[in-house]
Scaffold this motif. Structure first.
Motif, short mmCIF file in Angstrom:
data_model
loop_
_atom_site.label_atom_id
_atom_site.label_comp_id
_atom_site.label_asym_id
_atom_site.label_seq_id
_atom_site.Cartn_x
_atom_site.Cartn_y
_atom_site.Cartn_z
N LEU A 174 32.52 24.98 27.78
CA LEU A 174 31.79 25.79 28.75
C LEU A 174 31.62 27.22 28.24
CD1 LEU A 174 30.56 26.12 31.61
CD2 LEU A 174 32.86 26.74 32.37
N ILE A 175 30.39 27.65 28.21
CA ILE A 175 30.07 29.06 27.97
C ILE A 175 29.59 29.58 29.31
CG2 ILE A 175 28.59 30.68 26.73
CD1 ILE A 175 28.33 28.45 24.55
N GLY A 176 30.40 30.41 29.94
CA GLY A 176 30.04 30.90 31.26
C GLY A 176 31.03 31.90 31.78
N SER A 177 30.73 32.46 32.92
CA SER A 177 31.54 33.50 33.54
C SER A 177 32.86 32.93 34.06
CB SER A 177 30.77 34.12 34.70
OG SER A 177 30.57 33.14 35.70
N GLU A 178 33.77 33.81 34.39
CA GLU A 178 35.07 33.40 34.93
C GLU A 178 34.92 32.63 36.25
OE1 GLU A 178 38.99 32.66 34.47
OE2 GLU A 178 37.69 33.67 33.03
N PRO A 179 34.07 33.08 37.20
CA PRO A 179 33.90 32.28 38.42
C PRO A 179 33.37 30.87 38.12
CG PRO A 179 33.05 34.49 38.78
CD PRO A 179 33.37 34.37 37.31
N LEU A 180 32.51 30.73 37.13
CA LEU A 180 32.00 29.41 36.77
C LEU A 180 33.13 28.57 36.17
CD1 LEU A 180 29.60 27.47 36.60
CD2 LEU A 180 29.09 28.45 34.36
N ARG A 181 33.93 29.16 35.31
CA ARG A 181 35.07 28.45 34.73
C ARG A 181 36.01 27.98 35.83
NH1 ARG A 181 35.05 28.94 29.45
NH2 ARG A 181 37.22 28.41 29.06
N ASN A 182 36.27 28.84 36.79
CA ASN A 182 37.16 28.49 37.90
C ASN A 182 36.58 27.33 38.71
OD1 ASN A 182 38.89 30.54 37.12
ND2 ASN A 182 38.08 32.00 38.60
N LEU A 183 35.28 27.36 38.93
CA LEU A 183 34.61 26.29 39.67
C LEU A 183 34.76 24.95 38.94
CD1 LEU A 183 32.85 25.95 42.24
CD2 LEU A 183 30.87 26.26 40.76
N PHE A 184 34.57 24.98 37.62
CA PHE A 184 34.70 23.76 36.83
C PHE A 184 36.12 23.22 36.87
CE2 PHE A 184 30.49 24.22 35.43
CZ PHE A 184 30.13 23.10 34.69
N THR A 185 37.10 24.08 36.65
CA THR A 185 38.49 23.59 36.63
C THR A 185 38.93 23.13 38.02
OG1 THR A 185 39.33 25.85 36.81
CG2 THR A 185 39.17 24.92 34.60
#
Length: 129
Positions: free
Chosen positions: A96-107
């Motif tokens: 994933l290349i993306g912002s911290e909120p996006l990373r949090n959403l994925f995890t």
């Protein structure tokens, strides 16, 4: 056979940026339109293609503009991507290349982030990339 007026179920998908607001400024009559949708029982989603934001952050942003929206009426491209991946694979592994909120959403969705041998690559808005 008599002709009867058929009630049409109206559902709305409305883009946020440029339609409901520009930056941090609401578009004229956006608040009244959202109030109309709620008061008339209309099903609607406010959509954004910016995966940096999450429904809670967007609901808060809208609230600061005087537009009250429930989180369940907001959908992001990050959520759509997650739903797609979860339908395609039982345990998708993603680079994933993306912002911290996006990373949090994925995890939070249970998707494993894997930078060495992923099955999928997902790119989104990322100020630090």
């Amino acid at each position: 056979m008599t002709k009867m007026a058929k009630k049409v179920a109206r559902k709305y998908i409305i883009d946020l940026d440029g339609t409901i607001y520009r930056g941090n400024v609401p578009i004229r009559y956006a608040k009244e339109f959202i109030e109309y949708l709620y008061s008339n029982g209309r099903d609607f989603l406010l959509a954004t293609n910016c995966p940096e934001n999450t429904p809670p952050l967007l609901a808060e942003k809208l609230g600061k503009m005087g537009i009250e929206v429930r989180e369940e009426n907001i959908i992001t491209s990050g959520q759509v991507t997650i739903n797609y991946l979860l339908r395609k694979a039982a345990n998708p592994e993603v680079y994933l290349i993306g912002s911290e909120p996006l990373r949090n959403l994925f995890t939070a969705s249970g998707i494993k982030l894997n930078s060495t041998a992923p099955r999928y690559v997902v790119t989104g808005f990322d100020r630090s990339f």
